[in-house]
Design a protein around this motif. Structure first.
Motif, PDB file in Angstrom:
ATOM      1  N   GLN A  59       0.748  -1.206   0.013  1.00  0.00           N
ATOM      2  CA  GLN A  59      -0.058  -0.022  -0.182  1.00  0.00           C
ATOM      3  C   GLN A  59       0.842   1.148   0.100  1.00  0.00           C
ATOM      4  OE1 GLN A  59      -3.266   0.318   3.088  1.00  0.00           O
ATOM      5  NE2 GLN A  59      -3.063   2.576   2.966  1.00  0.00           N
ATOM      6  N   HIS A  89      -7.204   0.138   1.447  1.00  0.00           N
ATOM      7  CA  HIS A  89      -6.542  -0.521   2.438  1.00  0.00           C
ATOM      8  C   HIS A  89      -5.989  -1.863   2.157  1.00  0.00           C
ATOM      9  CE1 HIS A  89      -7.750   2.218   6.290  1.00  0.00           C
ATOM     10  NE2 HIS A  89      -8.149   2.815   4.809  1.00  0.00           N
ATOM     11  N   ALA A  90      -4.585  -1.938   2.243  1.00  0.00           N
ATOM     12  CA  ALA A  90      -4.117  -3.492   1.884  1.00  0.00           C
ATOM     13  C   ALA A  90      -4.049  -4.324   3.213  1.00  0.00           C
ATOM     14  CB  ALA A  90      -2.885  -3.289   1.419  1.00  0.00           C
TER      15      ALA A  90
END
Length: 255
Positions: A59, A89-90
């Motif tokens: 990210q 969001h990762a």
DNA sequence: ATGGCTACAGCATGTAGA
């Protein structure tokens, strides 16, 4: 099969620790959280020659980030939870290996961003519940490993380590966690330590020395996999190393 | 209850973690 969850708190800082861990415990699959790097910044070359291959979901902005590092063949089946497509969001990666689905996850902390930040955490947990239920409905052997940012009960944190209003221990947080486990999942570390399960996180400072910790890194197993559970432990030695992550790796063995 | 840590972006502190 040896499975691991490890929140590294920056993979660029912790790759030496990860490699030492791989040498010590020879896991088959490791799920990493808090990479704090972009996908292309993951130090993949450091794994060359180890027999391990990584699939990275990084990210921008130096936050979040998850990965799977494995020495057995696997197929990536998801890099995000369904729903909230704009979600940048990762925090989720799911693989299939040998007919088993394994998810690595980094659940939102929920203490930042005010009320909206906390609601995001609860929505994320509901999305995870949906994925978990779908797998059970399809009779797919399924495990979720990761940093859940949830202390499931008062036995899962040192007395006074967090205020009762903290997003990791609020009743709504614990209810959302139970809504997942009550689908039919086994909290593996707890199942093997029914009295008092060990902590997996100790805040920086003087907390590790006095075992002022939290149990927030979990593996939740569907029934087929829970029946195969033979052991689980927290690699406390990793937390005692120089410049450690604030989390320790948690190891789960399936027959 | 935080930030007394630690890490990151980016260059001074602000944000986040839990």
């Amino acid at each position: 099969m040896r499975l691991v969850s490890f929140n590294v708190n920056s993979i660029r800082k912790r790759m030496p620790h990860l490699k030492r861990f791989l040498d010590r415990h020879s896991p088959d699959v490791v799920f990493l959280q808090e990479l704090k790097c972009k996908t292309e910044e993951f130090p993949a070359l450091d794994l060359a020659g180890t027999g391990y291959k990584a699939h990275v979901v990084g990210q921008h902005g130096g936050r979040n980030g998850v990965a799977v590092v494995a020495k057995i063949p696997f197929t990536v089946v998801a890099e995000a939870l369904p729903g909230e497509e704009a979600d940048a969001h990762a925090r989720y990666v799911e693989i299939e290996t040998g007919g088993i689905h394994l998810a690595g996850l980094y659940l939102p902390n929920g203490n930042s961003g005010g009320a909206e930040g906390y609601q995001y955490k609860l929505r994320w947990m509901d999305r995870l519940r949906g994925v978990a239920k779908a797998h059970l409905d399809n009779f797919t052997p399924f495990a979720m490993l990761g940093d859940f940012n949830v202390c499931p009960t008062d036995a899962d944190l040192a007395p006074g380590a967090l205020p009762p209003t903290d997003a990791l221990v609020r009743p709504e947080t614990r209810a959302a966690f139970r809504a997942i486990t009550n689908l039919g999942f086994t909290d593996a570390l707890r199942a093997l330590n029914p009295g008092a399960a060990p902590y997996t996180y100790w805040d920086y400072g003087a907390n590790f020395e006095v075992n002022r910790g939290l149990r927030i890194d979990h593996a939740l197993l569907s029934a087929e996999l829970a029946e195969r559970l033979t052991g689980a432990f927290v690699d406390v030695a990793a937390r005692a190393e120089e410049q450690p992550s604030d989390h320790a790796p948690v190891v789960f063995d399936l027959a």
